[in-house]
Design a protein around this motif. Sequence first.
Motif: not given
Length: 637
Positions: A272-278, A293-296, A333-338
């Motif tokens: 529900y939140e925007k990513p910190l960085a793209t 890639l996205f940084l939650p 870096f297992r938190f990275i989504k994308g």
Amino acid sequence: MEKKEFQAESKRLLDLMINSIYTHKEIFLREIISNGSDAVDKLAYKALTDDKVGLNRSDFKITLTVDKDARLLTVSDNGIGMTLEELESNLGTIARSGSLQFKQDMAEAEHKADVDIIGQFGVGFYSAFMVADQITVVTKAYGQEKAYRWESSGADGYTVTECEKDAAGTDVIMHIKEDGEEEQFSQYLDQNRLSRLVKKYSDYVHYPIVMEMTHSRMKDKPEDAPEDYKPEWEDYTEWETLNSMVPLWQRSKGEVEQEEYDAFYQDKFNDYEKPLATVKVNAEGTVSYQALLFLPGRTPYDFYTREYEKGLQLYSSGVLIMDKCPDLVPEYFRFIKGVVDTPDVSLNISREMLQQTRQLKVISSNLEKKVKAELVRLEKDEREKYETFWRAFGTQIKYGVVSEYGTHKDFLAELLMFVSSKESKYATLAEYKERMAEDQPFIYYASGESVEKLSKLPQAERIQDKGYEIFYLTEDVDEFCMQVIGEYEGKKLKSINDNDALPETEEEKKAAEEKAEESKPVLDFVKETLGDKIKEARISKLLKSHAVCMTADGPMSLEMEKHLRRNGGDMGGLTAERVLELNADAPVFTALKNAMENDRALAEKYVQLLYCQALLIADLPLEDPAGYTDLVCSLMK
Ligand code: ADP
């Protein structure tokens, strides 16, 4: 009409296919649609130079039709079609390139890094047998008069007959299996389910995937409706395009708004939140790929549990191959989504095989550099965001430093942050180093339960007096992390508990030695009184206004001992080597000395008291709290 057998090897493979290769049966739809899309691609390409094709790019499409009563699901394309020979060779033989070879490579794949099995063998079509008990393919090749019907109900063979078909293209008609006890095959006759599957796996196929969808709507209220008119509903059908066709990551950066990236992230990764960085990557070279890639901005609730699965979505030319490909991101870096999209891996047949491909290694190692660069950029330019990131995932990075024998420490050191004694704010190693006094010999750290407690540690006083900064470590992993890092740009990382935390001049050294010599009888008495509870009693070089503290010799610190105790219980007798440090200049030291000369029993009580105080300060448990209070009370009397 003649019934033909599949090649012997193919037969066995077909069996293997149907029963084991794919984990998710639903992907059959992706395979069949991709074949249709490939066929359309071929004809669309021809149309560029051949007017006779008579179709514009916008005419090409893939159509899904459902006949629930007859349990038929049809995927049609108006692509290139197949000739009789092609039908025979493409659908009559699994793994045209040699099924034996296929088997061998499959066996070897687990141990070999660079076999490119995927795409080398045609097996996708057969995945439809996972959900269908009979498949009919009606096809007409472009430029040919005749059309053919291929029919098969699995491993026992297939038939081919001539038939009628108007335009070039292929219909794959699947008779969906009856529902079993474990599996509800009827789901593949449900429009909404199919629509979701198309969205999930084939959203970025370049051609429209259309289906006639049934919806219901409220009928218009008649003019002469009675007072008690109740609204009526009716069903209506409508052709809908199910896929969005152009993947966001294939559009160039300039033409996509940040909001679109944000919405994509939120939608796709359920945040529900925007990513910190793209981070957008477009790489061409030995391996070409696009990545988004996205940084939650927050820790997923299950992040530190076994349930959390790391990984990026892997696409091959817009077609989803794997939902969470773990090999694309390192553990730290297992938190990275994308998503990653590369034409260099084709539709996979199994997860295990995919893991081996060399291409993924190349992509993964490039991506981790990009991610790190972005984190470093945030740290420098958008500090607040970086701190948000750090609070959410810093622990993971620290574990990354410690794990695998510190292999990644140099890569990750730049990202580390700890709260420092300077205004109790986060500082990186670089920032700390930058602020160091010229004569400061070490980068200092102290570990304990909270910043609050650490800022009051007796042994921190002298170091702070000199204006030296101290990192306050409050997480279990922190001290291990510091030990692995060891030193930063030539400066050693040092616990303030270390006996040599403050280097001495020759003079100071001599004075200290004299003092220790002088105090030897007292120290011996302390050791004798406490026995095995401590390794040694020592005159402290760290204490200034306080009387005692507890430190440890050897590689295991008191904090580590606490950590191990919390996590492992009995550590096979492994404990920190406790050292009771006494301040020879403190008034109580003199009191102890006097007691030793005049009243040994009292002196023993003093020693116990000092020992307990050192335990309390170090946040270590008292062995006998009741005994301790009795002791204090008896002294007060
Ligand atoms: P793959 O697509 O990996 O080559 P498949 O088993 O899915 O393997 O398909 C085998 C071959 O059959 C394809 O390579 C293609 O030549 C042919 N084929 C399958 N579906 C179609 C289609 N809808 N139109 C034209 N050719 C097709």
